[in-house]
Design a protein around this motif. Structure first.
Motif, PDB file in Angstrom:
ATOM      1  N   LEU A 152     -27.918  17.535  28.874  1.00  0.00           N
ATOM      2  CA  LEU A 152     -28.161  16.569  27.806  1.00  0.00           C
ATOM      3  C   LEU A 152     -29.500  15.864  28.062  1.00  0.00           C
ATOM      4  CD1 LEU A 152     -24.618  14.938  27.530  1.00  0.00           C
ATOM      5  CD2 LEU A 152     -25.567  16.835  26.187  1.00  0.00           C
ATOM      6  N   ASP A 154     -31.908  12.893  26.560  1.00  0.00           N
ATOM      7  CA  ASP A 154     -32.004  11.774  25.632  1.00  0.00           C
ATOM      8  C   ASP A 154     -33.453  11.601  25.209  1.00  0.00           C
ATOM      9  OD1 ASP A 154     -31.316   9.145  24.365  1.00  0.00           O
ATOM     10  OD2 ASP A 154     -29.480   9.532  25.474  1.00  0.00           O
ATOM     11  N   ARG A 183     -29.382  20.070  25.110  1.00  0.00           N
ATOM     12  CA  ARG A 183     -28.764  19.464  23.942  1.00  0.00           C
ATOM     13  C   ARG A 183     -29.300  18.038  23.810  1.00  0.00           C
ATOM     14  NH1 ARG A 183     -28.004  23.888  23.265  1.00  0.00           N
ATOM     15  NH2 ARG A 183     -26.105  25.054  22.819  1.00  0.00           N
ATOM     16  N   ARG A 185     -29.751  14.088  22.717  1.00  0.00           N
ATOM     17  CA  ARG A 185     -28.949  12.898  22.455  1.00  0.00           C
ATOM     18  C   ARG A 185     -29.901  11.755  22.103  1.00  0.00           C
ATOM     19  NH1 ARG A 185     -25.747  16.215  22.191  1.00  0.00           N
ATOM     20  NH2 ARG A 185     -23.630  16.320  23.006  1.00  0.00           N
ATOM     21  N   VAL A 187     -29.579   7.802  22.162  1.00  0.00           N
ATOM     22  CA  VAL A 187     -28.822   6.587  22.438  1.00  0.00           C
ATOM     23  C   VAL A 187     -29.535   5.348  21.897  1.00  0.00           C
ATOM     24  CG1 VAL A 187     -27.972   5.101  24.309  1.00  0.00           C
ATOM     25  CG2 VAL A 187     -27.685   7.574  24.446  1.00  0.00           C
ATOM     26  N   ALA A 192     -29.934   4.925  28.729  1.00  0.00           N
ATOM     27  CA  ALA A 192     -30.056   6.360  28.977  1.00  0.00           C
ATOM     28  C   ALA A 192     -30.822   6.656  30.262  1.00  0.00           C
ATOM     29  CB  ALA A 192     -30.747   7.036  27.794  1.00  0.00           C
ATOM     30  N   ARG A 201     -27.134  12.321  32.252  1.00  0.00           N
ATOM     31  CA  ARG A 201     -28.162  12.948  31.431  1.00  0.00           C
ATOM     32  C   ARG A 201     -29.045  13.792  32.344  1.00  0.00           C
ATOM     33  NH1 ARG A 201     -25.356  11.391  27.835  1.00  0.00           N
ATOM     34  NH2 ARG A 201     -25.948  10.228  25.951  1.00  0.00           N
ATOM     35  N   TYR A 204     -34.776  12.147  30.176  1.00  0.00           N
ATOM     36  CA  TYR A 204     -35.049  11.145  29.145  1.00  0.00           C
ATOM     37  C   TYR A 204     -36.533  11.222  28.812  1.00  0.00           C
ATOM     38  CZ  TYR A 204     -35.810   6.569  26.945  1.00  0.00           C
ATOM     39  OH  TYR A 204     -36.169   5.566  26.074  1.00  0.00           O
TER      40      TYR A 204
END
Length: 266
Positions: A152, A154, A183, A185, A187, A192, A201, A204
């Motif tokens: 993930l 962010d 994927r 994200r 926030v 994050a 995560r 970022y």
């Protein structure tokens, strides 16, 4: 009240400030709060102001000779103070104002201890300037261990976008390799950053200028560095006064992949 912590000192002040601010944010959640217009579509709420006042009270009581830069109140304390605290009492104000609980309370001593509190999970992420930890439910501490396992990433899509058109985060999301490997994200809070340090995560990414000295980012950057994350600007250079943006990754492989994608889009 200053937290009991084996390292004591500045980290205890950071934890106490972040937790006290988080208590205010949680207590005022769901109330009808007046918006304080800050221009350019930005605003604060009464919760932002109340939380910052509480945090500043703790810092001033424990470190009366230090200066503070607050998101809402600006600079306070002696201009010649050697040490400065950076305080963002409610990161994710828009989330909070519409009833979204994805917010953070950030307290950092510049180039020193820092803490990020999640008002609703009860977690406090903190560093003494060397090692980063998370305290859950005020009961026990666990050292933060970043990992890319979640895949993930962010991405901050909030304007402004000072590096456009050379870099636009939205372009990265359409990169075929990004779609294949990660994927996204969104926030919309620097909580994050703490999640990258904690392994929640893989990375970022955000645009911006001089983020290492920003009340929004300083605490999260300190956590990630001390947890062992890879921390650079969007150009791969060390972040600093002349740096652009921020890329924080759980490991060198993830960081390298993201930088390659970003540069190929440019």
């Amino acid at each position: 009240m200053i937290d009991s912590y084996a390292g004591s000192g500045d980290v205890a002040v950071a934890i106490a400030g972040a937790r006290a601010g988080a208590d205010v944010v949680r207590r005022m959640y769901g109330q009808r709060l007046n918006h304080i217009d800050k221009g350019a579509g930005d605003f604060a709420t009464a919760a932002d102001v109340a939380a910052e006042k509480t945090i500043l009270g703790i810092i001033s009581a424990a470190r009366p000779d230090d200066a503070v830069l607050g998101e809402e109140g600006g600079h306070q304390g002696a201009a010649e103070a050697v040490r400065q605290w950076l305080v963002d009492p409610l990161c994710g104000t828009l989330n909070y104002a519409v009833g979204n609980m994805l917010v953070a309370v950030n307290v950092a001593l510049r180039d020193g201890a820092a803490a990020v509190a999640d008002p609703f999970s009860g977690e406090v992420f903190f560093t003494d300037g060397e090692i980063a930890w998370v305290r859950r439910d005020g009961a026990y501490d666990v050292q933060l261990t970043p990992t890319p396992a979640t895949r993930l990433v962010d991405v901050n899509l909030d304007p402004p976008f000072p590096s456009a058109p050379g870099f636009r985060a939205v372009d990265l999301l359409a990169h075929p390799e990004f779609i294949e490997r990660f994927r996204p994200r969104f926030v919309s809070t620097t909580l994050a950053l703490a999640w990258v340090a904690a392994g929640k995560r893989a990375a970022y990414i955000t645009d911006g200028h001089d983020l290492s000295r920003s009340v929004h980012f300083a605490a999260g950057i300190a956590l990630c560095r001390d947890a062992g994350c890879v921390v650079t600007g969007i150009d791969g250079a060390p972040i600093g006064e002349t740096g652009r943006g921020l890329v924080v990754a759980a490991d060198h492989e993830t960081h390298g992949l993201l930088m390659s994608m970003m540069h190929s889009r440019s």
